[in-house]
Design an enzyme around this catalytic site. Structure first.
Site, PDB file in Angstrom:
ATOM      1  N   ASP A  11      23.069 -18.868   5.229  1.00  0.00           N
ATOM      2  CA  ASP A  11      22.476 -18.155   6.262  1.00  0.00           C
ATOM      3  C   ASP A  11      21.655 -17.107   5.196  1.00  0.00           C
ATOM      4  OD1 ASP A  11      21.943 -16.450   8.458  1.00  0.00           O
ATOM      5  OD2 ASP A  11      23.432 -15.066   7.918  1.00  0.00           O
ATOM      6  N   ASP A  13      20.023 -13.854   6.587  1.00  0.00           N
ATOM      7  CA  ASP A  13      19.913 -12.230   6.905  1.00  0.00           C
ATOM      8  C   ASP A  13      21.210 -11.841   7.006  1.00  0.00           C
ATOM      9  OD1 ASP A  13      17.019 -11.867   7.507  1.00  0.00           O
ATOM     10  OD2 ASP A  13      17.159 -12.914   9.346  1.00  0.00           O
TER      11      ASP A  13
HETATM   12 MG   LIG Z   1      23.361 -13.329   9.205  1.00  0.00          MG
END
Ligand SMILES: [Mg+2]
Ligand SMILES: [Zn+2]
Length: 166
Positions: A11, A13
């Protein structure tokens, strides 16, 4: 034996870079701040022979908060900074869509399938790491090991520790 490479899907962010404030998006390179220890953690994955593939939902594009060009500039900056520290990302896969518009927004698996089209993946030796339940759900649906954390350095220690145990 098994064909394909071992990979770690990441992932973005909240794992690679600091999450933007609520209702905000990382729209410019100035807004992109690496979380502590991330370049070194990615370098360790590179050195251990893992493909490093980023899978990221960026609904801000569909909402008109940022353009694909701005997003690409942010990613260009991210890769440059990693390169300066001897780390690299092998592929970045983005869902720019709104909820319910596509089959690639996590927890759907379209981004993984896109990556798989470019790199043969050995799912049994591969991982998805993220800071949201949707990341874990996406990884489970796709069929790789999963880790829910906001510390990439810790996740990498777990992954490499597991690998060394055989
Ligand atoms: Mg995230
Ligand atoms: Zn999508």
């Amino acid at each position: 034996m098994s064909k394909g490479r071992k990979a770690v899907f990441l992932d973005r962010d909240g794992l690679i870079n600091r999450q933007a404030a609520p209702h905000h998006y990382v729209c410019r390179r100035e807004d992109f701040n690496f979380l502590p220890g991330v370049p070194g953690a990615i370098r360790r994955l590179n050195e251990a022979g893992y493909l490093v593939l980023v899978v990221t939902n960026q609904r801000g594009v569909a909402r008109g908060m940022l353009t694909m060009e701005e997003l690409e500039d942010v990613h260009h900056f991210m890769c440059e900074e990693l390169g300066r520290q001897g780390a690299h990302i092998d592929g970045i896969y983005v869902c720019p869509h709104n909820e319910g518009e596509c089959s690639c927004r996590k927890p759907d698996t379209g981004l993984f399938l896109k990556a798989e089209g470019e790199f043969p993946i050995d799912k049994g030796r591969s991982w998805m790491v993220g800071d949201s339940a949707t990341d874990v759900e996406a990884g489970e649906r796709y069929g790789v090991h999963t880790l829910l954390t906001d510390s990439l350095p810790q996740a990498v220690s777990v992954i490499l520790g597991r690998t060394n145990q055989g």
